[in-house]
Design a protein around this motif. Structure first.
Motif, PDB file in Angstrom:
ATOM      1  N   UNK A 139      -6.782   2.841  -1.567  1.00  0.00           N
ATOM      2  CA  UNK A 139      -6.347   4.668  -1.138  1.00  0.00           C
ATOM      3  C   UNK A 139      -6.850   4.965  -0.671  1.00  0.00           C
ATOM      4  N   UNK A 140      -8.295   5.578  -1.311  1.00  0.00           N
ATOM      5  CA  UNK A 140      -9.279   6.813  -0.922  1.00  0.00           C
ATOM      6  C   UNK A 140      -9.409   7.347   0.055  1.00  0.00           C
ATOM      7  N   UNK A 141      -9.064   5.606   1.227  1.00  0.00           N
ATOM      8  CA  UNK A 141      -9.903   6.142   1.895  1.00  0.00           C
ATOM      9  C   UNK A 141      -9.683   6.224   3.143  1.00  0.00           C
ATOM     10  N   UNK A 142     -10.048   7.263   4.089  1.00  0.00           N
ATOM     11  CA  UNK A 142      -8.950   7.704   5.677  1.00  0.00           C
ATOM     12  C   UNK A 142      -8.490   6.772   6.650  1.00  0.00           C
ATOM     13  N   UNK A 143      -9.309   5.652   5.872  1.00  0.00           N
ATOM     14  CA  UNK A 143      -8.626   4.214   7.403  1.00  0.00           C
ATOM     15  C   UNK A 143      -8.079   3.132   7.171  1.00  0.00           C
ATOM     16  N   UNK A 144      -7.990   4.045   5.395  1.00  0.00           N
ATOM     17  CA  UNK A 144      -6.632   3.037   5.526  1.00  0.00           C
ATOM     18  C   UNK A 144      -4.765   3.097   6.101  1.00  0.00           C
ATOM     19  N   UNK A 145      -4.924   4.466   6.434  1.00  0.00           N
ATOM     20  CA  UNK A 145      -3.511   4.977   6.650  1.00  0.00           C
ATOM     21  C   UNK A 145      -3.593   4.897   8.607  1.00  0.00           C
TER      22      UNK A 145
END
Length: 121
Positions: free
Chosen positions: A102-108
């Motif tokens: 959830x804290x990784x920009x790549x998730x979004x």
């Protein structure tokens, strides 16, 4: 594609409050995140909402609250006790799935246009 309407940024005195909102259209959002970027610094995680769980960066715990209205496909970030170090451009981020850190920009997959938060001392 996802369209965002991000709002709520502005100028506030230290110790004050702001509420950011981000409404998405075009997709149903499963995981929401808020990130911020200060001048000369990398984008950093602020908060996330996934299922019924919420997550916060240590620097904002106890001061910021993320919430969501699934019926409106909207996420909010209530920011209290603002400090100078909270200044920056705040971005909402959205994912249609539930995978990824959830804290990784790549998730979004999708990002709002950003809204400026300025804290005066």
């Amino acid at each position: 594609q996802v369209q965002f309407l991000e709002s709520g940024g502005g100028l506030v005195q230290a110790g004050g409050s702001l509420r950011l909102s981000c409404a998405a259209s075009g997709r149903t959002i499963s995981t929401w995140g808020w990130f911020r970027q200060a001048p000369g610094k990398e984008r950093e995680f602020v908060a996330a909402s996934r299922y019924d769980s919420t997550y916060y960066a240590d620097s904002v715990k106890g001061r910021f609250t993320i919430s969501r209205d699934n019926a409106k496909n909207t996420v909010y970030l209530q920011m209290n006790s603002l400090k100078a170090e909270d200044m920056g451009v705040y971005y909402c981020a959205a994912s249609e799935g539930y995978r990824g850190m959830h804290s990784s920009p790549g998730t979004y997959q999708y990002w709002g246009q950003g809204t400026q938060v300025t804290v005066s001392s």
